[in-house]
Design an enzyme around this catalytic site. Structure first.
Site, mmCIF file in Angstrom:
data_model
loop_
_atom_site.group_PDB
_atom_site.id
_atom_site.type_symbol
_atom_site.label_atom_id
_atom_site.label_comp_id
_atom_site.label_asym_id
_atom_site.label_seq_id
_atom_site.Cartn_x
_atom_site.Cartn_y
_atom_site.Cartn_z
ATOM 1 N N HIS A 86 3.742 -0.972 4.447
ATOM 2 C CA HIS A 86 2.360 -1.258 4.812
ATOM 3 C C HIS A 86 1.772 -2.188 3.746
ATOM 4 O O HIS A 86 1.635 -1.807 2.583
ATOM 5 C CB HIS A 86 1.560 0.045 4.888
ATOM 6 C CG HIS A 86 0.086 -0.170 5.065
ATOM 7 N ND1 HIS A 86 -0.852 0.792 4.745
ATOM 8 C CD2 HIS A 86 -0.629 -1.223 5.537
ATOM 9 C CE1 HIS A 86 -2.051 0.341 5.002
ATOM 10 N NE2 HIS A 86 -1.940 -0.885 5.475
ATOM 11 N N HIS A 119 0.828 -1.201 0.000
ATOM 12 C CA HIS A 119 0.000 0.000 0.000
ATOM 13 C C HIS A 119 0.863 1.251 0.000
ATOM 14 O O HIS A 119 0.666 2.163 -0.793
ATOM 15 C CB HIS A 119 -0.921 -0.005 1.225
ATOM 16 C CG HIS A 119 -1.720 1.247 1.363
ATOM 17 N ND1 HIS A 119 -1.351 2.277 2.196
ATOM 18 C CD2 HIS A 119 -2.849 1.656 0.752
ATOM 19 C CE1 HIS A 119 -2.233 3.258 2.102
ATOM 20 N NE2 HIS A 119 -3.157 2.901 1.241
ATOM 21 N N HIS A 120 1.835 1.322 0.929
ATOM 22 C CA HIS A 120 2.782 2.427 0.889
ATOM 23 C C HIS A 120 4.045 2.033 1.636
ATOM 24 O O HIS A 120 4.063 1.072 2.411
ATOM 25 C CB HIS A 120 2.178 3.721 1.468
ATOM 26 C CG HIS A 120 2.059 3.747 2.961
ATOM 27 N ND1 HIS A 120 0.874 3.578 3.622
ATOM 28 C CD2 HIS A 120 2.990 3.935 3.936
ATOM 29 C CE1 HIS A 120 1.069 3.652 4.923
ATOM 30 N NE2 HIS A 120 2.346 3.863 5.143
ATOM 31 N N HIS A 171 -1.349 14.632 6.230
ATOM 32 C CA HIS A 171 -1.746 13.428 6.981
ATOM 33 C C HIS A 171 -2.811 13.783 8.009
ATOM 34 O O HIS A 171 -2.629 14.659 8.851
ATOM 35 C CB HIS A 171 -0.554 12.810 7.697
ATOM 36 C CG HIS A 171 -0.943 11.608 8.534
ATOM 37 N ND1 HIS A 171 -1.273 10.401 7.972
ATOM 38 C CD2 HIS A 171 -1.077 11.448 9.869
ATOM 39 C CE1 HIS A 171 -1.579 9.544 8.924
ATOM 40 N NE2 HIS A 171 -1.470 10.158 10.086
ATOM 41 N N HIS A 182 -6.455 11.414 9.946
ATOM 42 C CA HIS A 182 -7.173 10.153 9.945
ATOM 43 C C HIS A 182 -8.459 10.353 9.128
ATOM 44 O O HIS A 182 -8.491 11.151 8.207
ATOM 45 C CB HIS A 182 -7.442 9.697 11.371
ATOM 46 C CG HIS A 182 -6.180 9.358 12.118
ATOM 47 N ND1 HIS A 182 -6.153 9.044 13.454
ATOM 48 C CD2 HIS A 182 -4.890 9.292 11.715
ATOM 49 C CE1 HIS A 182 -4.913 8.798 13.842
ATOM 50 N NE2 HIS A 182 -4.128 8.954 12.796
ATOM 51 N N MET A 195 -5.380 13.306 13.602
ATOM 52 C CA MET A 195 -4.096 13.982 13.493
ATOM 53 C C MET A 195 -4.217 15.064 12.427
ATOM 54 O O MET A 195 -5.049 14.958 11.516
ATOM 55 C CB MET A 195 -2.970 13.006 13.135
ATOM 56 C CG MET A 195 -2.710 11.937 14.169
ATOM 57 S SD MET A 195 -1.187 11.012 13.876
ATOM 58 C CE MET A 195 0.029 12.191 14.493
ATOM 59 N N GLN A 233 9.651 1.146 6.509
ATOM 60 C CA GLN A 233 8.331 0.691 6.945
ATOM 61 C C GLN A 233 7.498 0.383 5.705
ATOM 62 O O GLN A 233 7.364 1.232 4.823
ATOM 63 C CB GLN A 233 7.621 1.764 7.767
ATOM 64 C CG GLN A 233 6.234 1.348 8.254
ATOM 65 C CD GLN A 233 5.401 2.538 8.686
ATOM 66 O OE1 GLN A 233 4.871 3.277 7.873
ATOM 67 N NE2 GLN A 233 5.298 2.734 9.991
#
Length: 867
Positions: A168, A103-104, A238, A240, A310, A166
């Protein structure tokens, strides 16, 4: 003619070969990248390919080491050390990821990853220290490109030593064949100094509250820029699920220039700034997040869970190398009035297609049942998770209460997480210590002859080393920088000292010995020190007879100061009545101050000293002595004893830093708080409190760590329950809220289940003992009947040996602790008698060692009672 043609062909071939020998390193890197495309679905194993090309350039391949995610919405992290020690520059990125599975991806730079494993679940954290985002990739988003001559500085003395990747994994249906994934990114690095250095500017709201059902809620952030010029080339937004649009601007002379505007519901990669934007000294950087509270039934706060929100606006920039700053944050709104003139586009949501919405969130669904104790988590980035049921209690096994200490004035944790205690030995601060002009009156005693700095093992309180003999008169504050140096204050000397961990003499001294003052080179009873781990800047709270915070450079040069004495009425922002303790929040570039006699916490911007927020609760009472911050968003504090006629008890507090809400309060079970003077919290939320009157240090830990241990015997799992003293821990609870009531209910249920478990365990253990005794009685009866007195003598001998084995060395009864301890891996703590030493001790009224807390600041006049 033919010969001429042949000569021309030969010349062309020669020139081609010469040119190929002088190809740029970038073209070689491109050739390397093209060659690695065929390897994107294959695993490199445990090796980390580093390919050198040219004299100064090399490529570093960062890939997942062959992973197969087990469920959708999995976040996995892995780290790679920088393969060189000296300074290098990242100048290009090449992603290797399949849109079907990933996904990313985010790439971070830091000095210490959260784990040393080949890969780990990112829920465990990304980095132990501060992490900087270097790169982001998301499917259907444009790639991040650095302008020519621009690089991220890594390695050397100040750059990151590790890269953390990282990944995802959204929908894992592509992993039905159980194949292993090696997604990642290849970096192009060079040792050639880059004229322009890339950095990250993070704008973040920390105190936004979204009311339920509210259609439009704005979160505004604005900071004055006070550095050398920077040039912006990429941005990232960014939030939510409640976020509708995020916009960022440069404001110069009232003119708003768009940096970037995007829906946070599309893939959250870095997007290029369409038109170049430069930022100069005294410009304003402004950002707005637009939320909607529709569909929510409760308030939504800033936080790390799926039900929180956020508001982040990332800006990727570059600066001239000689002025470069790699990371800056802005968390305040310096000019709320200016947002009346924000362009209208900032308030207009950007429509998002349903399929893009699904991709942006990786199939995360919000938790419908808000009564569940744990919420489904939004795991990405550096978002920390706060457990509203977090609870700590005294660690009863901690032997530190038995240490022979003087007045404990300061606590800190060193880089190895050892506890460091700063105490006054045989010196005390009482009414005879200072005259009316704050000049120390007991110089004839000489400096303290005992070691005043003690380094203790945090698990067993064993003394590891000590120092600080014959240096101080009245120790007060203690802080430890990232290099392990001690920074301490002495209120009698009116000085601040920097000491090496093993040094006999100070490395740096600020202030003039025994001379109080209020100019740039004098202090008046300074209280505490905080050192910025990024810049090395030193912040000093000064103090009992001054009301200011002073910033010094790492070398001790005066930079600036802020603060003033509180007026007789309500204390305003930046006003102090004894700034007593400091807590630095590195990830937000904030400094929080325990404003002692005003009974509150004030937080300020590190760079400017500008006021950010106040945290104040009625349960603090009139005095708040000390404050400490733990990575992850928790703030810890201790207050003072109540004044006559007041009811707020002396206790410790756990707070959610984002909201200021009190999550928990705590008091010791052994002895009692008399005047808790300092507090320090570790990354794992272990807390130590030092008391200047009780002359002791308590340790507190979360109940999750202390209460439950499992043991297995004969295939039956037995839950060992640690004995606890049941007492009214909270005589006066903080502002009552539903979560607290639920927590108390949960605690009662847990106690009830504990009682049931104990009865069950006891029953299971007694049954075989009763059966054994019955058999012995039967054997004795049979042998007595058959052999008479001789049989009785033989039975006594045999049964004695059998019971002796069960009783162990102590004899006299069945010792369950020894019985289980004979089995490997078992801890016998649950069967040891609970220590009650000191639990009923009364305060020593004849101590005669009243501390400065009773003489330095007289209380304000008491109001006449209405009764």
């Amino acid at each position: 003619m033919a010969g001429l043609v042949n000569n021309l062909l030969i010349l062309i071939l020669v020139l081609q070969n010469i040119c190929s020998g002088f190809r740029s390193s970038l073209s070689v890197f491109k050739r390397y990248k093209d060659a690695t495309r065929s390897l994107s679905s294959e695993c490199f194993g445990s090796t980390r390919p580093v390919i050198s090309f040219g004299l100064s350039d090399f490529a570093l391949d960062i890939r997942m080491p062959g992973v197969t995610p087990k469920q959708s919405d999995t976040y996995l992290c892995m780290s790679v050390p920088l393969p060189v020690d000296d300074e290098a520059y990242v100048v290009d990125f090449k992603p290797h990821a399949s849109m079907d599975t990933v996904h990313h991806m985010l790439l971070f730079g830091c000095n210490e990853p959260s784990s040393n494993e080949n890969y780990w679940d990112c829920d465990e954290g990304i980095c132990k220290d501060k992490s900087n985002i270097l790169y982001a990739w998301a499917r259907n988003a444009p790639p991040t490109r650095l302008p020519k001559g621009v690089g991220f500085r890594v390695g050397g003395e100040t750059g990151s030593k590790f890269f953390v990747l990282q990944v995802h994994y959204g929908d894992i249906s592509a992993f039905r064949d159980k194949h292993k994934d090696c997604s990642g990114v290849t970096l192009h690095l060079t040792h050639q100094k880059q004229p322009l250095i890339a950095g990250m500017y993070l704008m973040m709201s920390v105190n936004t509250v979204i009311p339920p059902g509210e259609k439009v809620v704005d979160a505004d952030i604005a900071c004055h820029y006070k550095r050398f010029p920077m040039h912006l080339f990429a941005y990232r937004v960014h939030t939510h699920r409640l976020g509708k649009v995020v916009s960022g601007y440069r404001v110069r002379n009232g003119q708003w220039t768009l940096i970037g505007r995007q829906s946070p519901q599309v893939p959250q990669a870095f997007y290029p700034v369409e038109h170049p934007v430069d930022v100069s000294y005294d410009d304003i950087l402004a950002a707005r997040c637009v939320f909607s509270g529709e569909g929510r039934t409760t308030e939504t706060h800033i936080g790390g869970t799926a039900n929180d929100e956020m508001c982040n606006f990332y800006i990727m920039y570059y600066m001239e190398a000689k002025h470069a700053v790699s990371y800056t944050t802005c968390t305040q709104n310096a000019n709320p009035e200016m947002f009346r003139n924000i362009p209208q586009e900032a308030n207009i949501p950007i429509p998002v297609k349903p399929d893009m919405l699904k991709m942006a969130h990786g199939h995360h669904e919000e938790t419908k049942d808000t009564d569940k104790s744990s919420l489904q988590l939004s795991k990405g980035e550096e978002e920390e998770i706060l457990d509203q049921n977090f609870h700590i209690e005294e660690a009863m096994e901690w032997p530190g209460l038995d240490l022979k200490l003087g007045q404990v004035s300061g606590l800190a944790l060193d880089p190895e997480n050892n506890l460091v205690v700063f105490h006054r030995g045989d010196h005390v601060w009482d009414e005879n210590s200072f005259d009316s002009k704050f000049v120390y009156q007991q110089r004839g005693l000489g400096p303290i002859e005992q070691n005043t700095i003690l380094v203790l093992n945090p698990s067993n309180a064993k003394l590891l080393r000590s120092t600080g003999k014959n240096l101080f008169y009245l120790p007060h504050g203690l802080s430890i920088d990232k290099d392990g140096n001690y920074w301490v204050t002495d209120v009698a000397l009116h000085q601040v000292f920097k000491l090496g961990a093993d040094a006999k003499e100070p490395l740096l001294i600020l202030g003039v010995a025994l001379q109080p003052g209020s100019d740039n080179s004098h202090f008046c009873q300074p209280t505490d020190v905080a050192v910025d781990p990024v810049t090395g800047s030193v912040y000093i709270s000064d103090g009992y007879c001054n009301s200011r915070i002073i910033q010094f450079s790492p070398n001790g040069l005066y930079v600036m100061q802020w603060g003033e004495e509180s007026s007789s009425g309500k204390a305003g922002p930046g006003q102090f009545r004894i700034p007593h303790s400091l807590a630095l929040i590195p990830e937000l570039s904030q400094l929080c101050v325990a404003d002692r006699e005003n009974g509150r916490i004030q937080c300020f911007r590190l760079e400017t000293g500008e006021f950010v927020r106040e945290i104040k609760h009625r349960s603090f009472g009139r005095e708040l002595f000390a404050v400490s911050y733990a990575p992850g968003g928790l703030l810890f504090a201790v207050n003072g004893m109540p004044y006559p006629g007041e009811s707020e008890p002396v206790q410790g507090f756990v707070m959610n830093f984002s909201t200021g809400e009190i999550i928990d309060t705590f008091i010791p079970l052994r002895k009692s708080f008399e005047m808790p003077h300092d507090i320090v919290a570790s990354e794992d939320k272990t807390v130590f409190v030092g008391d200047v009157h009780a002359r002791t240090v308590w340790k507190f830990a979360s109940t999750e760590k202390m209460e439950h241990r499992s043991v297995k015997k004969a295939g039956i799992e037995v839950q060992e329950i640690k004995e606890t003293v049941v007492e009214a821990r909270l005589k006066n609870n903080p502002e009552p809220t539903d979560p607290l009531k639920k927590q108390e209910k949960h605690h009662l249920v847990r106690q009830a289940s504990t009682g049931v478990s104990f009865v069950l365990i006891t029953t299971l253990l007694i049954i075989p003992v009763v059966v054994l005794l019955a058999i012995l009685v039967f054997i004795r009866w049979r042998k007595t009947a058959v052999y008479g007195a001789d049989g009785e003598h033989k039975l006594d001998s045999n049964s004695g040996r059998i019971l002796g084995r069960l009783r162990g060395k102590g004899g006299g009864g069945l010792n369950l602790g020894n019985f289980f301890a004979s089995h490997k891996g078992y801890s016998r703590k649950g069967f040891d008698r609970l220590s009650t030493e000191g639990s009923d001790q009364e305060k020593d009224e004849d101590d005669g060692t009243d501390s400065e807390e009773e003489y330095s600041a007289p209380p304000p006049p008491q109001a006449l009672s209405s009764s």
